[in-house]
Scaffold this active site. Structure first.
Site, PDB file in Angstrom:
ATOM      1  N   SER A 110       0.844  -1.115  -0.117  1.00 15.96           N
ATOM      2  CA  SER A 110       0.076  -0.155   0.011  1.00 15.96           C
ATOM      3  C   SER A 110       0.856   1.305   0.109  1.00 15.96           C
ATOM      4  O   SER A 110       0.457   2.437  -0.583  1.00 15.96           O
ATOM      5  CB  SER A 110      -0.898  -0.114   1.198  1.00 15.96           C
ATOM      6  OG  SER A 110      -0.265   0.003   2.377  1.00 15.96           O
ATOM      7  N   LYS A 134      13.295  -0.561  -0.069  1.00 16.42           N
ATOM      8  CA  LYS A 134      11.966  -0.082  -0.028  1.00 16.42           C
ATOM      9  C   LYS A 134      11.696   1.215  -0.684  1.00 16.42           C
ATOM     10  O   LYS A 134      12.345   2.143  -0.080  1.00 16.42           O
ATOM     11  CB  LYS A 134      11.322  -0.248   1.139  1.00 16.42           C
ATOM     12  CG  LYS A 134       9.867  -0.151   1.261  1.00 16.42           C
ATOM     13  CD  LYS A 134       9.141  -0.063   2.445  1.00 16.42           C
ATOM     14  CE  LYS A 134       9.436  -1.304   3.505  1.00 16.42           C
ATOM     15  NZ  LYS A 134       8.391  -1.268   4.622  1.00 16.42           N
ATOM     16  N   MET A 164      18.147  -1.957   3.385  1.00 13.30           N
ATOM     17  CA  MET A 164      18.501  -3.037   4.549  1.00 13.30           C
ATOM     18  C   MET A 164      19.236  -4.312   3.449  1.00 13.30           C
ATOM     19  O   MET A 164      18.987  -4.209   2.362  1.00 13.30           O
ATOM     20  CB  MET A 164      17.330  -3.325   5.094  1.00 13.30           C
ATOM     21  CG  MET A 164      16.243  -4.208   4.354  1.00 13.30           C
ATOM     22  SD  MET A 164      14.604  -4.429   5.177  1.00 13.30           S
ATOM     23  CE  MET A 164      13.801  -2.773   4.608  1.00 13.30           C
ATOM     24  N   ASP A 168       1.731  -6.159  12.349  1.00 12.63           N
ATOM     25  CA  ASP A 168       1.261  -6.572  11.047  1.00 12.63           C
ATOM     26  C   ASP A 168       1.453  -8.092  10.945  1.00 12.63           C
ATOM     27  O   ASP A 168       2.528  -8.495  10.632  1.00 12.63           O
ATOM     28  CB  ASP A 168       1.508  -5.758   9.752  1.00 12.63           C
ATOM     29  CG  ASP A 168       0.923  -6.291   8.403  1.00 12.63           C
ATOM     30  OD1 ASP A 168       0.289  -6.946   8.551  1.00 12.63           O
ATOM     31  OD2 ASP A 168       1.313  -5.431   7.479  1.00 12.63           O
ATOM     32  N   ASN A 194       5.415 -10.815   5.885  1.00 17.07           N
ATOM     33  CA  ASN A 194       6.447 -10.293   6.764  1.00 17.07           C
ATOM     34  C   ASN A 194       7.237 -11.168   7.329  1.00 17.07           C
ATOM     35  O   ASN A 194       8.215 -10.908   8.178  1.00 17.07           O
ATOM     36  CB  ASN A 194       5.694  -9.471   7.841  1.00 17.07           C
ATOM     37  CG  ASN A 194       5.066  -8.207   7.217  1.00 17.07           C
ATOM     38  OD1 ASN A 194       5.443  -7.768   6.151  1.00 17.07           O
ATOM     39  ND2 ASN A 194       3.967  -7.592   7.811  1.00 17.07           N
ATOM     40  N   ASP A 224       9.658  -5.806   7.459  1.00 11.90           N
ATOM     41  CA  ASP A 224       8.612  -4.737   7.702  1.00 11.90           C
ATOM     42  C   ASP A 224       8.355  -4.413   9.076  1.00 11.90           C
ATOM     43  O   ASP A 224       7.247  -5.044   9.435  1.00 11.90           O
ATOM     44  CB  ASP A 224       7.287  -5.380   6.723  1.00 11.90           C
ATOM     45  CG  ASP A 224       6.732  -3.931   6.308  1.00 11.90           C
ATOM     46  OD1 ASP A 224       6.591  -3.152   6.992  1.00 11.90           O
ATOM     47  OD2 ASP A 224       5.509  -4.178   5.557  1.00 11.90           O
TER      48      ASP A 224
END
Length: 441
Positions: free
Chosen positions: A141, A159, A246, A289, A294, A308
């Site tokens: 998202s 990311k 990362m 989450d 993840n 994440d």
């Protein structure tokens, strides 16, 4: 086994408030015109039109889902947050939309991706990397993840945030909430305002990759001596508010555990459940989450890679202690104390009737029974989830009980529920009573 990038559909993210408002406005106009046709047809048949039914036709469901997934950012995250509320009280058509929004989003096309890299690293961005894979590993998202190699040779997962997401959070949420209220998709008995407020707060936090980088480092420190887990190494020199760099950690989807030997998958699932409780009771910080993506599995070393940390949040001491007391009451079968603690953490409404209290307590007792047994809990064969779902559907029919818990409680319950589903997916057998007792002593 290594991460294999999925094939994601390229679709440009609309940038700027005007462009995003136009997309939402166009969707609303299209839905309204189709609903008007449906109302006219119903009137000709002498029927009283049902607004929600007219809105949630199969064609409209597809249009709503595709537009929200295309918008990404706040609209997609709102759908994910709404899906945290029990689907027992939501129309099945809305549940279908929310399920799609929990999946991966579309990816940025190459031209837009290049503009993002230039905005983050400058026109000479290529000098910062020996290589960069334009095919994303994942798209969600807020942003999408790419493999790259830093100039010093370190393999990276990078990311990148979608353009315009941060600046459009508030307006996106206002527009999406107006559409949801106008369409009748959300039950009137449930106040959507608290979820809207939480979505606003969480989105502004998740859109700050500097913040996420700090939680990444924090979890790396907390789990430094726990060899069961791998937390990627943060590269602050290649990270900004819009980019998070990362170390790339070769691994496979966590579902690959289902192919491992029984003892291996039991240990891994036990480690994840124990980690959740450590986050709650010891660390007082939790990655909230539970999306399966993840967690990754490194079979050769039998380690779990944690990914994440955008949804990481500190756990208030009062909430942690309330859950510890609830766990203690559940283990000892103290019904009155269970009800007191459920109310204390905001999970249920106060001033319920005796019949309503008994129904909720019976459901809680059913859940706690898995923690009081003398044997390991077999997730693969247990019918507990189905029993709880059936009880929840019955309770969900009583509108007086409809209630959205406080955000911290809601996120925590979502994490626990997600881990239950994961343990079921991999077919684990876990000594839940022993793990639970170790956190109430």
């Amino acid at each position: 086994m290594t991460n294999q990038p999925p094939t994601l559909r390229p679709n440009a993210v609309p940038t700027g408030r005007v462009a995003r408002f136009a997309r939402m406005g166009g969707l609303a106009t299209g839905l309204a015109s189709r609903a008007a046709v449906g109302r006219a047809a119903a009137a000709l048949r002498g029927e009283r039109p049902d607004m929600a039914a007219l809105m949630l036709t199969p064609g409209n469901i597809t249009r709503i889902t595709e537009r929200l997934a295309e918008m990404r950012g706040a609209t997609m995250k709102l759908g994910q947050l709404l899906s945290m509320e029990s689907e027992d009280v939501l129309p099945p058509e809305l549940a279908k939309i929310l399920a799609r929004l929990r999946a991966e989003a579309d990816a940025m096309p190459p031209k837009q991706l290049k503009s993002v890299l230039e905005a983050v690293y400058g026109s000479e961005f290529r000098r910062k990397f020996n290589s960069f894979d334009p095919q994303p590993l994942a798209a969600a998202s807020i942003g999408q993840v790419h493999r790259a190699t830093a100039a010093d040779g370190m393999r990276l997962a990078l990311k990148l945030q979608y353009p315009g997401v941060r600046n459009s959070i508030d307006s996106d949420l206002d527009n999406a909430a107006a559409l949801i209220r106008w369409s009748g998709m959300w039950p009137r008995e449930l106040d959507i305002a608290p979820l809207m407020q939480e979505a606003r707060r969480q989105l502004h936090e998740e859109a700050d990759y500097v913040r996420e980088g700090s939680y990444l480092r924090r979890f790396a420190d907390l789990l430094e001596d726990d060899t069961r887990f791998i937390v990627p190494h943060h590269r602050p020199d290649l990270s900004t508010r819009d980019a998070l760099a990362m170390s790339f950690e070769p691994s496979a989807p966590i579902e690959a555990l289902s192919e491992a030997a029984p003892a291996v998958r039991d240990r891994a699932a036990s480690a994840l459940i124990e980690l959740c409780l450590r986050e709650l009771f010891d660390f007082r910080v939790m990655q909230t989450d539970p999306n399966f993506a993840n967690y990754q599995w490194r079979a050769e070393t039998e380690q779990i890679v944690l990914l994440d940390f955008g949804a990481a949040r500190d756990i208030p001491e009062e909430l942690a202690q309330g859950h510890r007391r609830l766990l203690q009451a559940g283990l000892e079968g103290m019904r009155d104390d269970i009800m007191v603690e459920l109310a204390g953490i905001g999970f249920i409404k106060p001033d319920l009737s005796k019949a309503q209290r008994d129904a909720i307590l019976d459901m809680a007792e059913l859940g706690f029974s898995a923690l009081r047994g003398a044997e390991t809990f077999d997730f693969a064969t247990s019918t507990l989830a189905d029993q709880l779902r059936q009880r929840g559907q019955v309770i969900g029919q009583e509108r007086e009980l409809w209630h959205i818990p406080p955000a911290d409680t809601l996120f925590l319950q979502r994490k626990i529920g997600g881990l239950y589903l994961l343990a079921t997916r991999v077919g684990a057998r876990i000594d839940l009573p022993a793990i639970a007792r170790s956190f109430v002593r």
